[in-house]
Design a protein around this motif. Structure first.
Motif, PDB file in Angstrom:
ATOM      1  N   LYS A 145      28.127  -7.096  32.155  1.00 44.52           N
ATOM      2  CA  LYS A 145      28.012  -5.670  32.475  1.00 44.52           C
ATOM      3  C   LYS A 145      29.368  -4.986  32.353  1.00 44.52           C
ATOM      4  N   ASP A 146      30.435  -5.631  32.833  1.00 43.14           N
ATOM      5  CA  ASP A 146      31.769  -5.041  32.782  1.00 43.14           C
ATOM      6  C   ASP A 146      32.268  -4.902  31.346  1.00 43.14           C
ATOM      7  N   SER A 147      31.878  -5.816  30.472  1.00 44.43           N
ATOM      8  CA  SER A 147      32.402  -5.795  29.108  1.00 44.43           C
ATOM      9  C   SER A 147      31.664  -4.801  28.222  1.00 44.43           C
ATOM     10  N   THR A 148      30.627  -4.169  28.721  1.00 44.00           N
ATOM     11  CA  THR A 148      29.902  -3.202  27.907  1.00 44.00           C
ATOM     12  C   THR A 148      30.436  -1.790  28.080  1.00 44.00           C
ATOM     13  N   THR A 149      31.546  -1.648  28.778  1.00 40.77           N
ATOM     14  CA  THR A 149      32.140  -0.339  28.975  1.00 40.77           C
ATOM     15  C   THR A 149      32.629   0.189  27.622  1.00 40.77           C
ATOM     16  N   THR A 150      32.315   1.420  27.329  1.00 44.16           N
ATOM     17  CA  THR A 150      32.713   2.038  26.073  1.00 44.16           C
ATOM     18  C   THR A 150      33.848   3.021  26.335  1.00 44.16           C
ATOM     19  N   THR A 151      34.889   2.900  25.553  1.00 43.93           N
ATOM     20  CA  THR A 151      36.008   3.820  25.656  1.00 43.93           C
ATOM     21  C   THR A 151      35.981   4.739  24.446  1.00 43.93           C
ATOM     22  N   VAL A 152      36.007   6.024  24.696  1.00 40.81           N
ATOM     23  CA  VAL A 152      36.000   7.005  23.625  1.00 40.81           C
ATOM     24  C   VAL A 152      37.385   7.616  23.539  1.00 40.81           C
ATOM     25  N   THR A 153      37.971   7.550  22.351  1.00 41.17           N
ATOM     26  CA  THR A 153      39.286   8.125  22.117  1.00 41.17           C
ATOM     27  C   THR A 153      39.143   9.246  21.104  1.00 41.17           C
ATOM     28  N   THR A 154      39.682  10.390  21.443  1.00 36.81           N
ATOM     29  CA  THR A 154      39.635  11.507  20.507  1.00 36.81           C
ATOM     30  C   THR A 154      41.053  11.856  20.077  1.00 36.81           C
ATOM     31  N   THR A 155      41.181  12.257  18.853  1.00 38.27           N
ATOM     32  CA  THR A 155      42.477  12.700  18.355  1.00 38.27           C
ATOM     33  C   THR A 155      42.322  14.118  17.828  1.00 38.27           C
ATOM     34  N   THR A 156      43.367  14.860  17.983  1.00 34.35           N
ATOM     35  CA  THR A 156      43.375  16.221  17.486  1.00 34.35           C
ATOM     36  C   THR A 156      44.437  16.314  16.411  1.00 34.35           C
ATOM     37  N   LYS A 157      44.016  16.680  15.226  1.00 36.31           N
ATOM     38  CA  LYS A 157      44.956  16.817  14.131  1.00 36.31           C
ATOM     39  C   LYS A 157      45.513  18.239  14.166  1.00 36.31           C
ATOM     40  N   VAL A 158      46.821  18.321  14.257  1.00 37.09           N
ATOM     41  CA  VAL A 158      47.468  19.618  14.293  1.00 37.09           C
ATOM     42  C   VAL A 158      47.742  20.048  12.856  1.00 37.09           C
ATOM     43  N   VAL A 159      47.181  21.169  12.495  1.00 33.86           N
ATOM     44  CA  VAL A 159      47.371  21.688  11.146  1.00 33.86           C
ATOM     45  C   VAL A 159      48.547  22.646  11.183  1.00 33.86           C
ATOM     46  N   PRO A 160      49.599  22.344  10.408  1.00 34.21           N
ATOM     47  CA  PRO A 160      50.751  23.239  10.408  1.00 34.21           C
ATOM     48  C   PRO A 160      50.407  24.587   9.775  1.00 34.21           C
ATOM     49  N   ILE A 161      51.138  25.593  10.178  1.00 31.00           N
ATOM     50  CA  ILE A 161      50.944  26.947   9.668  1.00 31.00           C
ATOM     51  C   ILE A 161      51.978  27.189   8.569  1.00 31.00           C
ATOM     52  N   LYS A 162      51.501  27.606   7.410  1.00 33.87           N
ATOM     53  CA  LYS A 162      52.379  27.840   6.263  1.00 33.87           C
ATOM     54  C   LYS A 162      52.447  29.343   6.001  1.00 33.87           C
ATOM     55  N   GLU A 163      53.661  29.890   6.089  1.00 34.75           N
ATOM     56  CA  GLU A 163      53.848  31.326   5.886  1.00 34.75           C
ATOM     57  C   GLU A 163      54.774  31.557   4.698  1.00 34.75           C
ATOM     58  N   GLU A 164      54.401  32.515   3.870  1.00 30.58           N
ATOM     59  CA  GLU A 164      55.228  32.869   2.720  1.00 30.58           C
ATOM     60  C   GLU A 164      56.396  33.730   3.185  1.00 30.58           C
ATOM     61  N   MET A 165      57.527  33.582   2.517  1.00 30.12           N
ATOM     62  CA  MET A 165      58.701  34.386   2.830  1.00 30.12           C
ATOM     63  C   MET A 165      59.527  34.582   1.558  1.00 30.12           C
ATOM     64  N   LYS A 166      60.477  35.495   1.605  1.00 32.56           N
ATOM     65  CA  LYS A 166      61.382  35.709   0.475  1.00 32.56           C
ATOM     66  C   LYS A 166      62.500  34.671   0.529  1.00 32.56           C
ATOM     67  N   SER A 167      62.900  34.195  -0.623  1.00 33.73           N
ATOM     68  CA  SER A 167      64.009  33.233  -0.691  1.00 33.73           C
ATOM     69  C   SER A 167      65.285  33.820  -0.106  1.00 33.73           C
ATOM     70  N   ALA A 168      65.432  35.129  -0.185  1.00 34.75           N
ATOM     71  CA  ALA A 168      66.618  35.792   0.357  1.00 34.75           C
ATOM     72  C   ALA A 168      66.667  35.684   1.889  1.00 34.75           C
ATOM     73  N   ASP A 169      65.532  35.418   2.523  1.00 40.61           N
ATOM     74  CA  ASP A 169      65.475  35.320   3.984  1.00 40.61           C
ATOM     75  C   ASP A 169      65.621  33.889   4.503  1.00 40.61           C
ATOM     76  N   LEU A 170      65.876  32.947   3.610  1.00 41.59           N
ATOM     77  CA  LEU A 170      66.066  31.555   4.029  1.00 41.59           C
ATOM     78  C   LEU A 170      67.360  31.413   4.836  1.00 41.59           C
TER      79      LEU A 170
END
Length: 118
Positions: A32-57
């Motif tokens: 009975k003890d070994s039938t315990t189910t563990t659920v692991t969730t992961t969250t993938k962080v999606v980076p934010i990509k913003e356009e800019m002028k090369s002069a502003d680097l």
């Protein structure tokens, strides 16, 4: 004497049954003890990509662009910045074009102009 053997046999059988019963309960408990189910969730962080002028680097990247220009690589007018979920800058993407071969490359740099390996 025969009755004594029967009583001894009965007592021995009782002990065996008790032992088997305790063992079986432990096996069931472990099962009975070994039938315990563990659920692991992961969250993938999606980076934010913003356009800019090369002069502003940042200045270290602009300095690098000047160095690349002397080697025959022009900087595209537009670059981009990639930010993490907290709004922190992960890296800058800068596109270069070779003036003689026409080859195009995009590299990722940190704010100090150091190459970031993806």
């Amino acid at each position: 004497m025969k009755q004594m053997k029967q009583i001894m046999w009965l007592a021995f059988s009782f002990l065996l049954m008790t032992g088997a019963s305790v063992f079986a309960q432990e096996v069931v408990k472990v099962a009975k003890d070994s039938t315990t189910t563990t659920v692991t969730t992961t969250t993938k962080v999606v980076p934010i990509k913003e356009e800019m002028k090369s002069a502003d680097l940042p200045q270290p990247i602009k300095d690098l662009n000047v160095s690349f220009k002397t080697q025959g690589w022009d900087t595209n007018e537009k670059a981009y910045v990639v930010k993490g979920s907290a709004g922190n800058i992960v890296y800058y993407g800068v596109t270069y074009k070779n003036t003689t071969s026409g080859e195009i490359k995009t590299i990722h740099l940190d704010a100090q102009g150091k190459l970031i390996n993806d």
